[in-house]
Scaffold this motif. Structure first.
Motif, short mmCIF file in Angstrom:
data_model
loop_
_atom_site.label_atom_id
_atom_site.label_comp_id
_atom_site.label_asym_id
_atom_site.label_seq_id
_atom_site.Cartn_x
_atom_site.Cartn_y
_atom_site.Cartn_z
N ARG A 67 -16.90 83.28 38.90
CA ARG A 67 -18.11 82.81 39.60
C ARG A 67 -17.91 82.85 41.10
O ARG A 67 -16.83 82.45 41.58
N MET A 68 -18.94 83.26 41.82
CA MET A 68 -18.89 83.20 43.28
C MET A 68 -20.21 82.63 43.77
O MET A 68 -21.27 83.09 43.37
N LEU A 69 -20.13 81.59 44.61
CA LEU A 69 -21.34 81.06 45.23
C LEU A 69 -21.31 81.44 46.70
O LEU A 69 -20.30 81.22 47.37
N CYS A 70 -22.39 82.01 47.17
CA CYS A 70 -22.45 82.41 48.58
C CYS A 70 -23.23 81.42 49.42
O CYS A 70 -24.13 80.75 48.93
N HIS A 126 -16.36 92.13 39.85
CA HIS A 126 -16.68 92.01 38.41
C HIS A 126 -16.94 90.55 38.07
O HIS A 126 -16.32 90.00 37.14
N CYS A 127 -17.79 89.90 38.85
CA CYS A 127 -18.05 88.48 38.59
C CYS A 127 -19.54 88.19 38.78
O CYS A 127 -20.31 89.05 39.19
N HIS A 128 -19.93 86.95 38.45
CA HIS A 128 -21.32 86.52 38.67
C HIS A 128 -21.43 85.93 40.07
O HIS A 128 -20.65 85.03 40.41
N VAL A 129 -22.40 86.42 40.83
CA VAL A 129 -22.56 85.92 42.20
C VAL A 129 -23.92 85.21 42.32
O VAL A 129 -24.94 85.74 41.86
N TYR A 167 -23.45 73.50 39.36
CA TYR A 167 -23.57 73.51 37.90
C TYR A 167 -24.54 74.61 37.45
O TYR A 167 -24.29 75.33 36.48
N MET A 168 -25.64 74.75 38.22
CA MET A 168 -26.62 75.79 37.94
C MET A 168 -25.99 77.18 38.04
O MET A 168 -26.37 78.11 37.35
N ALA A 169 -25.01 77.32 38.96
CA ALA A 169 -24.33 78.61 39.15
C ALA A 169 -23.18 78.77 38.15
O ALA A 169 -22.39 79.70 38.27
N GLY A 170 -23.08 77.85 37.21
CA GLY A 170 -22.11 78.01 36.13
C GLY A 170 -20.71 77.47 36.42
O GLY A 170 -19.78 77.76 35.68
N PHE A 171 -20.55 76.71 37.50
CA PHE A 171 -19.24 76.11 37.79
C PHE A 171 -18.98 74.99 36.77
O PHE A 171 -19.84 74.13 36.57
N ARG A 172 -17.80 75.02 36.15
CA ARG A 172 -17.46 74.07 35.10
C ARG A 172 -16.02 73.58 35.30
O ARG A 172 -15.26 74.17 36.10
N PRO A 173 -15.61 72.55 34.53
CA PRO A 173 -14.26 71.99 34.76
C PRO A 173 -13.11 72.98 34.63
O PRO A 173 -12.05 72.77 35.22
#
Ligand SMILES: [Zn+2]
Length: 435
Positions: free
Chosen positions: A211-214, A232-235, A124-130
């Motif tokens: 969004r990409m979470l590593c 071109h995304c938020h990592v 959620y902190m990394a911006g993942f949403r429904p």
């Protein structure tokens, strides 16, 4: 909504500390009552003896070797590390075994749900949403982070696409076919997918990943920025391990990571003595106590991760303690010709200044009485011959400035160095093999 748990994430520091102290006493008491390891290890210390954080500092640390040792007794395979009767265990997990015999991690349904809740905070902190359709480009097997991300994405209301049993090309086709707009991967594999896509004539930015979470490896800022440019995304990054769970994650500010409080008590200790808490801005070893997980209790687990102690305020409004940069595992630090060397510094230099370098490997060996360090680098096959020569010279200069060590730079033909999907092994210390 800005926070996954608006109450916990904005509590005053004083309240968070009080909660952590109280949770610590509870998990300490549980461990002493239910786990053979801690019945023996914590003899002579009672939960009521712990009234301050200074009291906690007197409790011995737990390390991986101890977990392995206590797993040799019954019941198989968890032995004396179990914190609940084995009948309550519903999920088997294990460490990857890259540093020796794996540690087996027993999760009860309750403890597994606790881990998923922690992961909801991180995602959620990394911006993942429904509205996100999350593609996980792996067969998860023993890699617990991907199982956690899978279940936590579901809990957040995202749609999850498991990408195992496909090769990289197949995964690229799937991402495009299904219009995935979020991903979770190792930084190395994120770069590899982008490289493979370009070889197929596809610009990874056209995936339209948002969004990409590593996970899985320490990620220098330069690598994170390179991934952001490519896709071109938020990592975002996070830190954790199979034994303690993920314990800190990056918010929109992308300036360090928030410890997931009060789910964990995290101490950043002086790396020489492992006793004193370091000051803000200083480097220390992260010692982690998961405060709500009972089937596999860990009291003051020495993660051996070197991190910079961060602030306890952030522009995002969360009040949890932060960590700054993650420097990697203490085991990865080496003395080379008397200089303390971290392989992460090389990655930082390569990813920041040498976009043309597609893959690299660091090799340290002993020649006679001398330690010799080489960088084997593979560059973009489109690069003209004279530019390859210039890259070679610039690499040697930049590495010397960043590490204080003279590198032999060897340019390798395209495709000759190994590619990794999970834990990359770009650092080879051959001196250890000849000892
Ligand atoms: Zn923040």
């Amino acid at each position: 909504m800005k926070y996954w748990n608006p109450y916990l994430e904005t509590l005053p520091r004083e309240t968070i500390c009080k909660m952590e102290l109280s949770h610590f006493r509870n998990i300490f008491s549980h461990a002493k009552t239910h786990s053979i390891l801690y019945q023996q290890k914590l003899k002579g210390i009672e939960p009521n003896d712990i009234t301050t954080f200074d009291d906690i500092k007197k409790i011995p640390l737990t390390d991986k070797e101890e977990l392995r040792k206590y797993q040799e007794i019954d019941p198989f395979p968890y032995g004396g590390t179990l914190g609940t009767p084995i009948e309550n265990i519903t999920t088997f997990r294990q460490t990857s075994g890259t540093t020796g015999k794996p540690v087996y991690v027993p999760e009860s349904y309750e403890s597994w749900q606790w881990r998923i809740e922690v992961w909801c905070h991180i995602l959620y902190m990394a911006g993942f949403r429904p509205h996100h359709r999350v593609f996980l480009p792996f067969g998860y097997n023993v890699y617990v982070a991907f199982w956690e991300a899978h279940y936590a994405s579901e809990k957040l209301g995202c749609e999850v696409i498991p990408g195992g049993a496909l090769d990289t090309k197949g995964r690229i086709h799937k991402i495009i076919e299904i219009k995935a707009n979020a991903m979770m991967n190792t930084p190395t594999y994120g770069l590899h997918i982008a490289e493979e896509a370009r070889n197929m004539g596809i610009d990874p930015a056209d995936f339209k990943i948002d969004r990409m979470l590593c996970a899985g490896e320490p990620m220098p800022t330069a690598t994170r920025k390179r991934l952001e440019e490519l896709y071109h995304c938020h990592v975002f990054d996070h830190i954790g391990g199979t034994e303690p769970c993920a314990w800190a994650g990056m918010c929109e500010a992308k300036d360090g990571m928030h410890i997931i409080e009060p789910f964990f008590l995290v101490e950043i200790l002086d790396r020489e003595t492992l006793q004193r808490e370091v000051e803000e801005g200083d480097i220390g070893v992260a010692v982690v106590t998961p405060l709500g997980r009972r089937s596999f209790p860990l009291i003051r687990f020495n993660t051996k991760d070197l991190v910079v102690k961060g602030k306890s305020s952030c522009s995002c409004g969360r009040t949890s303690q932060k960590i700054g940069e993650v420097l990697g595992r203490i085991d990865d630090l080496r003395k080379i010709r008397g200089v303390l060397f971290s392989p992460k510094t090389v990655e930082e230099v390569v990813r920041q200044q040498f976009q043309e370098v597609e893959e690299f490997e660091i090799v340290v060996e002993r020649r006679g009485l001398m330690d010799v360090i080489s960088l084997r680098a593979e560059v973009d096959p489109q690069l003209p011959l004279e530019s390859i020569g210039q890259t070679k010279v610039r690499l040697a200069e930049s590495l010397k400035i960043a590490t204080n060590l003279s590198f032999i730079v060897i340019m390798e033909p395209p495709g000759s160095l190994p590619r990794y999907t999970l834990k990359a092994k770009r650092f080879k210390d051959l001196r250890e093999e000849t000892k």
